[in-house]
Each structure stands twice: as structure tokens, then as C-alpha cells.
Design a protein around this motif. Structure first.
Motif, PDB file in Angstrom:
ATOM      1  N   VAL A   1       4.990  -2.382   7.986  1.00 12.75           N
ATOM      2  CA  VAL A   1       4.955  -1.015   7.805  1.00 12.75           C
ATOM      3  C   VAL A   1       4.906  -0.646   6.305  1.00 12.75           C
ATOM      4  CG1 VAL A   1       6.367   1.064   8.106  1.00 12.75           C
ATOM      5  CG2 VAL A   1       6.669  -0.833   9.747  1.00 12.75           C
ATOM      6  N   ASN A   2       3.798   0.065   6.044  1.00 14.32           N
ATOM      7  CA  ASN A   2       3.471   0.445   4.587  1.00 14.32           C
ATOM      8  C   ASN A   2       3.419   2.099   4.224  1.00 14.32           C
ATOM      9  OD1 ASN A   2       3.014  -2.539   3.267  1.00 14.32           O
ATOM     10  ND2 ASN A   2       1.346  -2.394   4.978  1.00 14.32           N
ATOM     11  N   PHE A   3       3.594   2.121   3.096  1.00 15.06           N
ATOM     12  CA  PHE A   3       3.364   3.631   2.514  1.00 15.06           C
ATOM     13  C   PHE A   3       2.029   4.107   2.998  1.00 15.06           C
ATOM     14  CE2 PHE A   3       7.094   2.698  -0.285  1.00 15.06           C
ATOM     15  CZ  PHE A   3       7.995   3.938   0.192  1.00 15.06           C
ATOM     16  N   MET A   4       0.931   3.434   3.055  1.00 13.86           N
ATOM     17  CA  MET A   4      -0.289   3.872   3.474  1.00 13.86           C
ATOM     18  C   MET A   4       0.028   4.306   4.826  1.00 13.86           C
ATOM     19  SD  MET A   4      -2.546   0.655   3.843  1.00 13.86           S
ATOM     20  CE  MET A   4      -2.424   0.006   2.140  1.00 13.86           C
ATOM     21  N   ASP A   5       0.576   3.790   5.736  1.00 13.53           N
ATOM     22  CA  ASP A   5       0.753   4.260   7.120  1.00 13.53           C
ATOM     23  C   ASP A   5       1.755   5.544   7.118  1.00 13.53           C
ATOM     24  OD1 ASP A   5      -0.300   1.846   8.132  1.00 13.53           O
ATOM     25  OD2 ASP A   5       1.752   1.032   7.576  1.00 13.53           O
ATOM     26  N   LEU A   6       2.340   5.846   5.971  1.00 16.27           N
ATOM     27  CA  LEU A   6       3.087   7.209   5.945  1.00 16.27           C
ATOM     28  C   LEU A   6       2.378   8.075   5.746  1.00 16.27           C
ATOM     29  CD1 LEU A   6       5.727   8.693   5.936  1.00 16.27           C
ATOM     30  CD2 LEU A   6       6.250   7.747   3.635  1.00 16.27           C
ATOM     31  N   MET A   7       1.608   7.800   4.507  1.00 19.95           N
ATOM     32  CA  MET A   7       0.562   8.818   3.996  1.00 19.95           C
ATOM     33  C   MET A   7      -0.404   9.381   4.936  1.00 19.95           C
ATOM     34  SD  MET A   7      -0.299   7.005   0.262  1.00 19.95           S
ATOM     35  CE  MET A   7      -1.261   8.600  -0.148  1.00 19.95           C
ATOM     36  N   ARG A   8      -0.869   8.543   5.867  1.00 17.74           N
ATOM     37  CA  ARG A   8      -1.853   8.981   6.709  1.00 17.74           C
ATOM     38  C   ARG A   8      -1.278   9.564   8.145  1.00 17.74           C
ATOM     39  NH1 ARG A   8      -5.478   4.556   9.118  1.00 17.74           N
ATOM     40  NH2 ARG A   8      -7.180   5.808   8.898  1.00 17.74           N
ATOM     41  N   VAL A   9      -0.061   9.253   8.536  1.00 18.44           N
ATOM     42  CA  VAL A   9       0.409   9.924   9.580  1.00 18.44           C
ATOM     43  C   VAL A   9       0.963  11.296   9.157  1.00 18.44           C
ATOM     44  CG1 VAL A   9       2.864   9.835  10.716  1.00 18.44           C
ATOM     45  CG2 VAL A   9       1.471   7.817  10.500  1.00 18.44           C
ATOM     46  N   LYS A  10       1.432  11.270   7.811  1.00 19.71           N
ATOM     47  CA  LYS A  10       1.718  12.802   7.244  1.00 19.71           C
ATOM     48  C   LYS A  10       0.627  13.630   6.971  1.00 19.71           C
ATOM     49  CE  LYS A  10       5.591  13.642   6.021  1.00 19.71           C
ATOM     50  NZ  LYS A  10       6.714  14.362   6.574  1.00 19.71           N
ATOM     51  N   GLY A  11      -0.767  12.991   7.034  1.00 12.87           N
ATOM     52  CA  GLY A  11      -1.813  13.765   6.766  1.00 12.87           C
ATOM     53  C   GLY A  11      -1.963  13.913   5.111  1.00 12.87           C
ATOM     54  N   LEU A  12      -1.321  13.019   4.180  1.00 12.01           N
ATOM     55  CA  LEU A  12      -1.537  13.296   3.131  1.00 12.01           C
ATOM     56  C   LEU A  12      -3.051  12.502   2.491  1.00 12.01           C
ATOM     57  CD1 LEU A  12       2.078  11.966   1.956  1.00 12.01           C
ATOM     58  CD2 LEU A  12       0.953  14.246   1.873  1.00 12.01           C
ATOM     59  N   PRO A  13      -3.582  13.119   1.120  1.00  9.82           N
ATOM     60  CA  PRO A  13      -4.483  12.384   0.985  1.00  9.82           C
ATOM     61  C   PRO A  13      -4.504  10.758   0.870  1.00  9.82           C
ATOM     62  CG  PRO A  13      -4.112  14.265  -0.605  1.00  9.82           C
ATOM     63  CD  PRO A  13      -2.675  13.963  -0.008  1.00  9.82           C
ATOM     64  N   PHE A  14      -5.698  10.317   1.147  1.00 13.63           N
ATOM     65  CA  PHE A  14      -5.947   8.908   1.417  1.00 13.63           C
ATOM     66  C   PHE A  14      -7.275   8.845   1.332  1.00 13.63           C
ATOM     67  CE2 PHE A  14      -5.920   4.946   3.587  1.00 13.63           C
ATOM     68  CZ  PHE A  14      -4.695   4.403   2.765  1.00 13.63           C
ATOM     69  N   ASP A  15      -7.769   7.462   0.833  1.00 13.30           N
ATOM     70  CA  ASP A  15      -9.095   7.122   0.358  1.00 13.30           C
ATOM     71  C   ASP A  15     -10.049   6.649   1.714  1.00 13.30           C
ATOM     72  OD1 ASP A  15      -7.960   4.658   0.577  1.00 13.30           O
ATOM     73  OD2 ASP A  15      -8.617   3.671  -1.085  1.00 13.30           O
TER      74      ASP A  15
ATOM     75  N   LEU B   1       2.145 -10.117   3.386  1.00  9.23           N
ATOM     76  CA  LEU B   1       1.580 -10.758   2.486  1.00  9.23           C
ATOM     77  C   LEU B   1       0.511  -9.852   1.990  1.00  9.23           C
ATOM     78  CD1 LEU B   1       1.619 -14.467   3.161  1.00  9.23           C
ATOM     79  CD2 LEU B   1       2.587 -13.483   1.160  1.00  9.23           C
ATOM     80  N   THR B   2      -0.441  -9.338   2.647  1.00 10.02           N
ATOM     81  CA  THR B   2      -1.579  -8.468   2.046  1.00 10.02           C
ATOM     82  C   THR B   2      -1.267  -7.478   0.961  1.00 10.02           C
ATOM     83  OG1 THR B   2      -2.724  -9.606   4.082  1.00 10.02           O
ATOM     84  CG2 THR B   2      -3.784  -7.764   2.786  1.00 10.02           C
ATOM     85  N   VAL B   3      -0.618  -6.427   1.770  1.00  8.03           N
ATOM     86  CA  VAL B   3      -0.280  -5.212   0.911  1.00  8.03           C
ATOM     87  C   VAL B   3       0.716  -5.436  -0.212  1.00  8.03           C
ATOM     88  CG1 VAL B   3       0.374  -2.928   0.921  1.00  8.03           C
ATOM     89  CG2 VAL B   3      -1.212  -3.649   2.594  1.00  8.03           C
ATOM     90  N   ALA B   4       1.977  -5.910   0.270  1.00  8.88           N
ATOM     91  CA  ALA B   4       3.138  -5.945  -0.564  1.00  8.88           C
ATOM     92  C   ALA B   4       3.181  -7.192  -1.516  1.00  8.88           C
ATOM     93  CB  ALA B   4       4.563  -6.343   0.019  1.00  8.88           C
ATOM     94  N   GLY B   5       2.783  -8.457  -1.038  1.00  8.44           N
ATOM     95  CA  GLY B   5       2.829  -9.738  -1.544  1.00  8.44           C
ATOM     96  C   GLY B   5       1.292  -9.694  -2.614  1.00  8.44           C
ATOM     97  N   ALA B   6       0.334  -9.727  -2.026  1.00  4.58           N
ATOM     98  CA  ALA B   6      -0.889  -9.700  -2.703  1.00  4.58           C
ATOM     99  C   ALA B   6      -1.088  -8.581  -3.542  1.00  4.58           C
ATOM    100  CB  ALA B   6      -2.319  -9.694  -1.899  1.00  4.58           C
ATOM    101  N   GLY B   7      -0.552  -7.294  -3.377  1.00  4.45           N
ATOM    102  CA  GLY B   7      -0.633  -6.360  -4.060  1.00  4.45           C
ATOM    103  C   GLY B   7       0.067  -6.459  -5.589  1.00  4.45           C
ATOM    104  N   ALA B   8       1.407  -6.950  -5.175  1.00  8.77           N
ATOM    105  CA  ALA B   8       2.116  -7.089  -6.354  1.00  8.77           C
ATOM    106  C   ALA B   8       1.722  -8.244  -7.375  1.00  8.77           C
ATOM    107  CB  ALA B   8       3.696  -7.720  -6.097  1.00  8.77           C
ATOM    108  N   ALA B   9       0.949  -9.380  -6.679  1.00  9.01           N
ATOM    109  CA  ALA B   9       0.467 -10.465  -7.678  1.00  9.01           C
ATOM    110  C   ALA B   9      -0.709  -9.792  -8.190  1.00  9.01           C
ATOM    111  CB  ALA B   9       0.087 -11.597  -6.544  1.00  9.01           C
ATOM    112  N   ILE B  10      -1.669  -9.201  -7.616  1.00  7.38           N
ATOM    113  CA  ILE B  10      -2.857  -8.564  -8.383  1.00  7.38           C
ATOM    114  C   ILE B  10      -2.418  -7.691  -9.343  1.00  7.38           C
ATOM    115  CG2 ILE B  10      -4.904  -7.430  -7.942  1.00  7.38           C
ATOM    116  CD1 ILE B  10      -4.931  -8.748  -5.090  1.00  7.38           C
TER     117      ILE B  10
END
Length: 334
Positions: A39-53, A124-133
Motif C-alpha cells: 500500500v503506497n501513497f501513489m495508490d492514495l493519489m490515484r484513488v483520490k483523483g490527485l495529479p499523477f504521472d 522493496l520496490t517503492v519504499a526500499g529501492a526508492g529510499a536507496a536511490i
């Protein structure tokens, strides 16, 4: 198959657990039986209809990050076998991960490290890899520097605390409750402050001996960027990795002007999007992720606490995230 779907945007309550046809793996893709979906903030943004890329045509299934077992191969896939346990982002955001089955591009998947639970691998992809990158590549964090990590009791923040420590930095964690500040300290943070109350910037200035932080992660929104700039040391870097609903869209113009005209102290602000890094800077991203997996393997990084909820509680999980009431990383189990 069971999946969580919404037919409209704007409300978390519109999410429904429903039956959908099983997706099929296309060329270069694999079909995954989902063991855990983050569960990620990108999911919240898309469900709420907020601007997303990425466009969000309706209806859609949220969830861009999963772990699970490969059950079918699409045409041309030779890098994976049926039965392989993998993690990564779903290949088509319209065919999201909050489901019993999903598809993913084979080239974008990685094997789940030996001994790692599916629940941890799912983040790992969004939270882990995101923080590492963000810390290794975007911020170029160096040993001996000071890093400020907001939302340190969450998934991204929890990984960021431990990755910054692994890089040799002093870590000041920000969290809105005593419980979350203790979580950050338990993860290895050197100090913890309440970054949602007046006076928090003065606290960081004091902790850094008046110098400020060398690296500041910023995930609240434009209205908060000015405060992040105010705690930045000369040659410091603010990395803006996200935005929360309710924090406004107006950046402090005076703070931005001071960044370059007061006079300039070689400070910088950069935007960060993990998807863009993985897509457009794949080699640098994979190098950072490789370092993260090495730290996980040797126990240097353990990651944030994982909370597992049934797929049927997806709306509840997203509500907790929106309210800032979650601790660590939340995953859904089909």
C-alpha cells in the motif's frame, strides 16, 4: 479472481472487493500469483483523483508493487521460470496488484532474496529501492553528513533511516507521535523530533550545532518545502519525494529566493520519482538497489515494521495511510 477495484475517483470508500477475469500475460510479461501487495501513497493519489504521472482510466485496480510466484510466462520470456518467487512493480498499472493475480514485465522483476518473507519483499520496490536511490543517487549522501528523514515511522522513512546510517550519516528522524519517534530511534536514528509542531526547525538547528542538515528528504508538500530549506546546511540538498493531501500547493517564494540570492550557499532542491529513476536511469538505480539488498542480506538493514491486512481491508489500509495513522509498511494479503 478476487480484486479490489474502483469505478470512480475521489473517495476511498469507492473501493470494492469484486470478482474480475484473470489477466493474461502478454509478450515479455509474466502472470504472478500475488502473495503480498504493498500500500503506497501513489495508490492514495490515484484513488483520490490527485495529479499523477500515469493516467487512471476507470475502472481500475490499485496496487503497483507486489511479491509472489510466477504461474505463467508470456511470449518471449526466457529470464524467468514458472514457480519463481519474485518482487517488483506490476507491468500495467491498469492491471494492478491488489488482486489474486497480476501481470508484470519480466525484465522489471527480481528474485525474492533467500529467507525473505513475501510481505517484506512487497515493499522493496517503492519504499526500499526508492529510499536507496534517493539517498545514494539523488542526494549523493556522504559519510559524516547529517540527514533529516521525515515520516520516519513509515515505510519509505523506515528504510531511509537505516540506509542513511549504512552510508555513514548521522540521522535526525521526524515523526508526529511519540510512538513513531521511538520506532525511528529503534531503527537506528540518532535523534528524533516532532516535525509537525512549531519550533521543529529550531530543534534541528540546535542538534546540528547551528549548521543545518546536509540532506533533507521532503515528503509533505510545497507548503513544507520552505521549512525544509530553512534547516539546510551550505552545499545541502533537499530531495522532494512526495506530497500529502492537505499540505497546499503554494511554495514559500521568499525561501526559494533566499536559496539563490541571499547570497547562494550552493544549496539545491531536486524532485524525485522512483519510477522515473528506474525507467530512465536503470543502471544507477540497480546499483543502488544492489547495495540495499546487500545490506539486507548482512543484517545492516532490516526494514520497517510490516503490517499485513486481508485484501478485503484495502480501504481501511488506505484510510490509515491518509490519516498518518499507519506505522511501518502495510501490505495486503489476497
Amino acid at each position: 479472481m478476487k480484486a479490489v477495484q474502483t469505478e470512480t475517483t475521489g473517495s476511498i470508500e469507492a473501493l470494492r472487493l469484486t470478482d474480475l477475469p484473470e489477466p493474461q500475460a502478454g509478450p515479455g510479461e509474466v502472470l504472478i500469483r500475488v502473495e503480498a501487495a504493498a500500500v503506497n501513497f501513489m495508490d492514495l493519489m490515484r484513488v483520490k483523483g490527485l495529479p499523477f504521472d500515469v493516467p487512471t482510466p476507470l475502472p481500475f485496480v490499485p496496487g503497483a508493487e507486489v511479491s509472489g510466484t510466477v504461474v505463467a510466462l508470456g511470449e518471449g520470456v526466457e529470464s524467468l521460470e514458472v514457480g519463481a518467487r519474485v518482487f517488483g512493480a506490476s507491468g500495467q498499472l491498469l492491471n494492478g496488484g491488489w488482486a489474486e493475480l497480476t501481470t508484470a514485465r519480466a525484465a522489471g522483476l527480481a528474485p525474492i532474496p533467500a529467507g525473505m518473507a513475501a510481505e517484506q519483499a512487497a515493499g522493496l520496490t517503492v519504499a526500499g529501492a526508492g529510499a536507496a536511490i534517493a539517498l545514494i543517487e539523488a542526494a549523493r549522501t556522504a559519510p559524516g553528513e547529517t540527514v533529516f528523514v521525515p515520516a520516519a515511522g513509515g515505510g519509505f522513512g523506515g528504510y531511509a533511516v537505516q540506509i542513511a546510517k549504512a552510508l555513514g550519516a548521522t540521522v535526525i528522524a521526524g515523526a508526529g507521535t511519540p510512538q513513531k519517534r521511538q520506532v525511528a530511534l529503534d531503527l537506528g536514528a540518532d535523534h528524533a523530533v516532532d516535525y509537525r509542531t512549531p519550533g521543529w526547525t529550531e530543534a534541528i538547528t540546535e542538534l546540528t550545532g547551528g549548521t543545518g542538515a546536509d540532506v533533507v528528504l521532503e515528503g509533505l508538500g510545497p507548503q513544507h518545502v520552505g521549512e525544509s530549506l530553512s534547516i539546510l546546511a551550505p552545499f545541502g540538498r533537499v530531495v522532494v519525494y512526495g506530497v500529502l493531501p492537505g499540505y497546499g500547493k503554494i511554495v514559500d517564494v521568499d525561501a526559494l529566493a533566499a536559496l539563490v540570492n541571499d547570497p547562494s550557499q550552493a544549496k539545491s532542491v531536486t524532485g524525485f520519482n522512483v519510477t522515473h529513476w528506474l525507467t530512465h536511469r536503470p543502471q544507477a538505480s540497480l546499483t543502488a538497489v544492489g547495495r540495499l539488498l546487500g545490506w539486507i542480506a548482512d543484517g545492516t538493514v532490516t526494514g520497517p515494521r510490516i503490517t499485513s491486512l486481508p485484501l478485503a481491508e484495502a480501504a481501511h489500509a488506505l484510510t490509515l495511510l491518509e490519516r498518518g495513522e499507519n506505522t511501518g509498511k502495510t501490505v495486503l494479503i489476497p
